[in-house]
Design a protein around this motif. Structure first.
Motif, PDB file in Angstrom:
ATOM      1  N   PHE A 116       0.962  -1.409  -0.062  1.00  0.00           N
ATOM      2  CA  PHE A 116       0.081   0.049   0.119  1.00  0.00           C
ATOM      3  C   PHE A 116       0.799   1.239  -0.123  1.00  0.00           C
ATOM      4  O   PHE A 116       0.554   2.235  -0.659  1.00  0.00           O
ATOM      5  N   VAL A 117       2.212   1.251   0.923  1.00  0.00           N
ATOM      6  CA  VAL A 117       2.582   2.580   0.935  1.00  0.00           C
ATOM      7  C   VAL A 117       3.478   2.668  -0.461  1.00  0.00           C
ATOM      8  O   VAL A 117       3.672   3.716  -0.893  1.00  0.00           O
ATOM      9  N   LEU A 118       3.955   1.284  -0.996  1.00  0.00           N
ATOM     10  CA  LEU A 118       4.548   1.534  -2.606  1.00  0.00           C
ATOM     11  C   LEU A 118       3.586   2.311  -3.364  1.00  0.00           C
ATOM     12  O   LEU A 118       4.070   3.028  -4.098  1.00  0.00           O
ATOM     13  N   LEU A 119       2.438   1.788  -3.351  1.00  0.00           N
ATOM     14  CA  LEU A 119       1.455   2.356  -4.549  1.00  0.00           C
ATOM     15  C   LEU A 119       1.145   3.759  -4.154  1.00  0.00           C
ATOM     16  O   LEU A 119       1.052   4.608  -5.171  1.00  0.00           O
ATOM     17  N   GLN A 120       1.072   4.124  -2.722  1.00  0.00           N
ATOM     18  CA  GLN A 120       0.651   5.395  -2.545  1.00  0.00           C
ATOM     19  C   GLN A 120       1.824   6.349  -2.961  1.00  0.00           C
ATOM     20  O   GLN A 120       1.772   7.393  -3.547  1.00  0.00           O
ATOM     21  N   HIS A 121       3.182   5.952  -2.836  1.00  0.00           N
ATOM     22  CA  HIS A 121       4.185   6.704  -3.273  1.00  0.00           C
ATOM     23  C   HIS A 121       4.466   6.664  -4.955  1.00  0.00           C
ATOM     24  O   HIS A 121       4.903   7.615  -5.448  1.00  0.00           O
TER      25      HIS A 121
END
Length: 347
Positions: A116-121
């Motif tokens: 999720f953090v990867l996609l957000q970034h």
């Protein structure tokens, strides 16, 4: 400025701008020097946005007088523009994914949260350092294109100007009383607007605005443009003095006076008539350097630390610059070989 031909001046400018970005991320300057240099370095990203937007929108026709066929062609060109930039993004993300994950620590709290953090970034920030620009450019070009179907370029600039203001407040004016009073709301709504598509919306709109006024710019003398640029630099210097004196800065990404410099400076660059035989290398090197430098610098710093060697920016800067140029040369050499043509996606 109405037609787009070969602009060696822009190839050279992008090469210089890329190394200005390197100096932002691998900053070798003392605090005293950095205060003076940083506002100038911060011209790089706005000019990158304006250059890309100018050359995109000079080749499309939307808005008043545009036919349905014009709009369809504009959308097709935007799709091609998106594919090229996403290909560039995924190429470097694939190359740098291991150091990115190690340096970012996104998966320290589990795979699901890490994804999720990867996609957000990926969509709203950076994966590999400085990659935010690529996604911001894609989103901003589409947004400005859609708005321009019904609105003039001046109206689009006016609509996107509040995002520029918020980006200034959240970066160089973060600790100003006005910002602090609304900080929670601003952070909830915009996250880091100065490193996302929010700021890209404004600069891309400015690039289209400049493109739509080719005849107007041609009627302005180079001396006048140079004078306006010089005044803008002076105002930028005073703004930096004001920010530093009041200790407002959290991140130096955006200044209110940046448009006063980049708007007259870009037409000056366009009319700078030079001929270079190394234009292809300059274009490739600017892209490779932009994508590679910061992650490479971080990795080198980690290795130097392991070996007990100093890992300051002064030490790391030279090797990073040399390696970026070397990688560019190697990519351009090997992409000519059968089976390795995919290397051209690196630039």
């Amino acid at each position: 400025m109405g037609s787009v031909g070969r602009y060696d001046s822009i190839d050279l400018a992008k090469f210089v701008l890329a190394f200005m970005v390197v100096l932002i991320h691998i900053n070798p300057f003392s605090a005293e020097v950095n205060v003076v240099v940083m506002p100038v370095l911060r011209l790089a990203v706005p000019l990158f946005f304006i250059i890309s937007a100018f050359f995109f929108f000079t080749k499309v026709n939307v808005g008043k007088g545009a036919t349905e066929s014009d709009v369809v062609q504009a959308v097709k060109r935007a799709i091609g523009f998106t594919k090229r930039n996403l290909t560039l993004y995924f190429f470097w993300l694939a190359i740098l994914i291991v150091p990115v994950i190690a340096l970012r620590g996104w998966f320290d709290r589990g795979i699901l949260q890490g994804v999720f953090v990867l996609l957000q970034h990926f969509f709203f920030g950076s994966t590999f350092i400085a990659s935010w620009y690529i996604m911001a450019l894609i989103i901003a070009v589409w947004a400005v294109l859609i708005l321009s179907v019904k609105l003039s370029s001046t109206q689009v600039v006016a609509i996107t100007a509040p995002f520029f203001v918020v980006s200034c407040l959240m970066s160089n004016y973060y600790y100003a009383p006005l910002t602090q009073a609304h900080l929670d709301t601003l952070e909830f709504a915009f996250w880091y607007p100065y490193n996302s598509f929010w700021i890209g919306l404004f600069w891309v709109a400015v690039g289209k605005w400049i493109s739509d006024r080719g005849g107007v710019w041609e009627s302005v003398s180079s001396r006048s443009l140079l004078g306006c640029t010089a005044v803008g630099v002076i105002v930028l210097g005073f703004e930096q003095w004001f920010i530093v004196s009041n200790h407002y800065c959290f991140d130096s990404s955006v200044y209110f006076s940046l448009p006063l410099v980049v708007v007259p400076l870009f037409p000056l660059l366009l009319r700078w008539n030079i001929s270079l035989s190394c234009g292809a290398f300059l274009r490739a090197a600017s892209t490779v350097t932009y994508c590679l430098h910061a992650t490479l610098g971080s990795v080198l710093a980690v290795f130097l630390g392991w070996w007990g060697l100093p890992a300051s920016a002064v030490v790391v800067l030279g090797p990073v610059v040399i390696l970026c140029l070397l990688v560019t040369v190697l990519l351009m050499k090997f992409e000519r070989y059968p089976g390795l043509s995919w290397l051209r996606y690196a630039h």
